[in-house]
Write a protein that holds these residues in place. Structure first.
Motif, mmCIF file in Angstrom:
data_model
loop_
_atom_site.group_PDB
_atom_site.id
_atom_site.type_symbol
_atom_site.label_atom_id
_atom_site.label_comp_id
_atom_site.label_asym_id
_atom_site.label_seq_id
_atom_site.Cartn_x
_atom_site.Cartn_y
_atom_site.Cartn_z
ATOM 1 N N CYS A 164 0.853 -1.187 0.000
ATOM 2 C CA CYS A 164 0.000 0.000 0.000
ATOM 3 C C CYS A 164 0.894 1.245 0.000
ATOM 4 C CB CYS A 164 -0.908 0.005 1.224
ATOM 5 S SG CYS A 164 -1.988 1.451 1.315
ATOM 6 N N ASN A 165 0.999 1.851 -1.175
ATOM 7 C CA ASN A 165 1.820 3.051 -1.283
ATOM 8 C C ASN A 165 1.182 4.252 -0.596
ATOM 9 O OD1 ASN A 165 4.056 2.023 -2.768
ATOM 10 N ND2 ASN A 165 2.738 1.932 -4.565
ATOM 11 N N CYS A 166 -0.131 4.320 -0.607
ATOM 12 C CA CYS A 166 -0.829 5.454 0.017
ATOM 13 C C CYS A 166 -0.533 5.547 1.515
ATOM 14 C CB CYS A 166 -2.336 5.338 -0.180
ATOM 15 S SG CYS A 166 -2.876 5.437 -1.891
ATOM 16 N N ARG A 167 -0.500 4.400 2.169
ATOM 17 C CA ARG A 167 -0.307 4.359 3.619
ATOM 18 C C ARG A 167 1.092 3.907 4.020
ATOM 19 N NH1 ARG A 167 -4.655 7.285 3.907
ATOM 20 N NH2 ARG A 167 -6.632 6.220 4.147
ATOM 21 N N GLY A 168 1.919 3.535 3.036
ATOM 22 C CA GLY A 168 3.298 3.131 3.329
ATOM 23 C C GLY A 168 3.388 1.823 4.091
ATOM 24 N N VAL A 169 2.570 0.842 3.712
ATOM 25 C CA VAL A 169 2.541 -0.443 4.413
ATOM 26 C C VAL A 169 3.214 -1.501 3.539
ATOM 27 C CG1 VAL A 169 1.074 -2.190 5.498
ATOM 28 C CG2 VAL A 169 0.396 0.209 5.564
ATOM 29 N N THR A 170 4.165 -2.218 4.134
ATOM 30 C CA THR A 170 4.913 -3.230 3.393
ATOM 31 C C THR A 170 4.254 -4.608 3.524
ATOM 32 O OG1 THR A 170 6.319 -3.863 5.254
ATOM 33 C CG2 THR A 170 7.086 -2.017 3.866
ATOM 34 N N LEU A 194 2.207 -6.406 6.710
ATOM 35 C CA LEU A 194 0.904 -7.061 6.579
ATOM 36 C C LEU A 194 0.949 -8.477 7.137
ATOM 37 C CD1 LEU A 194 -0.259 -5.884 3.046
ATOM 38 C CD2 LEU A 194 -1.153 -5.158 5.259
ATOM 39 N N HIS A 195 1.983 -9.238 6.770
ATOM 40 C CA HIS A 195 2.107 -10.607 7.276
ATOM 41 C C HIS A 195 2.162 -10.614 8.802
ATOM 42 C CE1 HIS A 195 2.503 -13.058 3.663
ATOM 43 N NE2 HIS A 195 3.220 -12.088 3.127
ATOM 44 N N THR A 196 2.950 -9.727 9.364
ATOM 45 C CA THR A 196 3.077 -9.652 10.820
ATOM 46 C C THR A 196 1.742 -9.320 11.473
ATOM 47 O OG1 THR A 196 5.397 -9.018 10.658
ATOM 48 C CG2 THR A 196 4.252 -8.477 12.716
ATOM 49 N N VAL A 243 -0.818 -12.285 11.319
ATOM 50 C CA VAL A 243 -0.516 -13.368 12.267
ATOM 51 C C VAL A 243 -0.708 -12.909 13.712
ATOM 52 C CG1 VAL A 243 1.313 -14.860 13.154
ATOM 53 C CG2 VAL A 243 1.027 -14.562 10.692
ATOM 54 N N GLU A 244 -0.092 -11.799 14.071
ATOM 55 C CA GLU A 244 -0.106 -11.364 15.470
ATOM 56 C C GLU A 244 -1.485 -10.926 15.943
ATOM 57 O OE1 GLU A 244 2.971 -8.444 15.992
ATOM 58 O OE2 GLU A 244 4.556 -9.962 15.830
ATOM 59 N N GLN A 245 -2.300 -10.370 15.031
ATOM 60 C CA GLN A 245 -3.619 -9.870 15.426
ATOM 61 C C GLN A 245 -4.747 -10.770 14.932
ATOM 62 O OE1 GLN A 245 -4.007 -5.545 14.847
ATOM 63 N NE2 GLN A 245 -1.799 -5.496 14.508
ATOM 64 N N ASP A 246 -4.389 -11.904 14.330
ATOM 65 C CA ASP A 246 -5.361 -12.881 13.829
ATOM 66 C C ASP A 246 -6.396 -12.211 12.919
ATOM 67 O OD1 ASP A 246 -6.359 -15.458 13.541
ATOM 68 O OD2 ASP A 246 -7.745 -15.237 15.219
ATOM 69 N N GLY A 263 -6.902 1.596 2.649
ATOM 70 C CA GLY A 263 -7.803 2.687 2.984
ATOM 71 C C GLY A 263 -7.587 3.957 2.202
ATOM 72 N N GLY A 264 -6.628 3.951 1.291
ATOM 73 C CA GLY A 264 -6.389 5.134 0.464
ATOM 74 C C GLY A 264 -7.157 5.019 -0.839
ATOM 75 N N CYS A 265 -6.422 4.822 -1.909
ATOM 76 C CA CYS A 265 -7.052 4.740 -3.231
ATOM 77 C C CYS A 265 -7.730 3.397 -3.476
ATOM 78 C CB CYS A 265 -6.023 5.014 -4.326
ATOM 79 S SG CYS A 265 -4.823 3.683 -4.565
ATOM 80 N N GLY A 266 -7.323 2.367 -2.732
ATOM 81 C CA GLY A 266 -7.939 1.043 -2.866
ATOM 82 C C GLY A 266 -7.305 0.137 -3.904
ATOM 83 N N CYS A 267 -6.316 0.627 -4.625
ATOM 84 C CA CYS A 267 -5.682 -0.186 -5.678
ATOM 85 C C CYS A 267 -5.001 -1.433 -5.124
ATOM 86 C CB CYS A 267 -4.649 0.640 -6.444
ATOM 87 S SG CYS A 267 -5.395 1.865 -7.524
ATOM 88 N N CYS A 268 -4.620 -1.433 -3.874
ATOM 89 C CA CYS A 268 -3.886 -2.555 -3.289
ATOM 90 C C CYS A 268 -4.795 -3.611 -2.659
ATOM 91 C CB CYS A 268 -2.909 -2.049 -2.237
ATOM 92 S SG CYS A 268 -3.722 -1.172 -0.875
ATOM 93 N N ARG A 269 -6.079 -3.390 -2.661
ATOM 94 C CA ARG A 269 -6.989 -4.309 -1.963
ATOM 95 C C ARG A 269 -6.927 -5.737 -2.518
ATOM 96 N NH1 ARG A 269 -10.395 -2.070 1.597
ATOM 97 N NH2 ARG A 269 -12.147 -3.467 1.215
ATOM 98 N N ALA A 270 -6.749 -5.891 -3.812
ATOM 99 C CA ALA A 270 -6.637 -7.247 -4.389
ATOM 100 C C ALA A 270 -5.371 -7.934 -3.886
ATOM 101 C CB ALA A 270 -6.646 -7.175 -5.909
ATOM 102 N N GLU A 271 -4.280 -7.191 -3.819
ATOM 103 C CA GLU A 271 -3.019 -7.760 -3.315
ATOM 104 C C GLU A 271 -3.136 -8.112 -1.836
ATOM 105 O OE1 GLU A 271 0.882 -9.160 -3.386
ATOM 106 O OE2 GLU A 271 -0.434 -8.643 -5.043
ATOM 107 N N ILE A 272 -3.798 -7.277 -1.067
ATOM 108 C CA ILE A 272 -4.005 -7.570 0.354
ATOM 109 C C ILE A 272 -4.838 -8.840 0.503
ATOM 110 C CG2 ILE A 272 -5.050 -6.759 2.511
ATOM 111 C CD1 ILE A 272 -4.422 -3.874 1.464
ATOM 112 N N ALA A 273 -5.861 -8.994 -0.313
ATOM 113 C CA ALA A 273 -6.699 -10.198 -0.267
ATOM 114 C C ALA A 273 -5.868 -11.441 -0.575
ATOM 115 C CB ALA A 273 -7.867 -10.075 -1.238
ATOM 116 N N LEU A 274 -4.969 -11.347 -1.539
ATOM 117 C CA LEU A 274 -4.086 -12.475 -1.855
ATOM 118 C C LEU A 274 -3.177 -12.810 -0.679
ATOM 119 C CD1 LEU A 274 -3.035 -11.691 -5.536
ATOM 120 C CD2 LEU A 274 -4.474 -13.574 -4.741
ATOM 121 N N ILE A 275 -2.627 -11.794 -0.052
ATOM 122 C CA ILE A 275 -1.754 -12.006 1.104
ATOM 123 C C ILE A 275 -2.534 -12.642 2.247
ATOM 124 C CG2 ILE A 275 -0.398 -10.825 2.889
ATOM 125 C CD1 ILE A 275 0.434 -8.847 0.605
#
Length: 71
Positions: free
Chosen positions: A4-10, A14-16, A19-22, A37-49
Motif C-alpha cells: 500500500c503506497n498510500c499508507r506506506g505499508v509493506t 501485513l504478514h506480521t 498473524v499477530e492480530q489474527d 484505505g487510500g485509493c484502494g488499488c492494493c486491496r486485491a493484493e491484500i486479499a491475496l496475502i
C-alpha cells in the motif's frame, strides 16, 4: 516492498499484523494497518496475502507434532 503506497505499508508489515492480530478480512487489515484505505488499488493484493497467510497457517496446523510422529 510496499503493498500500500498510500499508507506506506509493506508486505512484511501485513504478514506480521495478520498473524499477530489474527486478522481475517480486508476490513480488519485496513483497521489494523491502514492498508487499503487510500485509493484502494492494493486491496486485491491484500486479499491475496490474507489468503496465502491463512493457507500457510492451516497447513502448519495440520502437521503432526514431533511427539506424535515419533510414536
Amino acid at each position: 516492498m510496499y503493498v500500500c503506497n498510500c499508507r506506506g505499508v509493506t508486505e512484511g508489515q501485513l504478514h506480521t499484523a495478520i498473524v499477530e492480530q489474527d486478522l481475517a478480512t480486508l476490513a480488519e487489515v485496513e483497521a489494523a494497518t491502514g492498508a487499503g484505505g487510500g485509493c484502494g488499488c492494493c486491496r486485491a493484493e491484500i486479499a491475496l496475502i490474507l489468503n496465502e497467510q491463512h493457507v500457510h497457517l492451516v497447513d502448519a496446523s495440520l502437521q503432526p507434532l514431533a511427539s506424535e510422529s515419533a510414536a
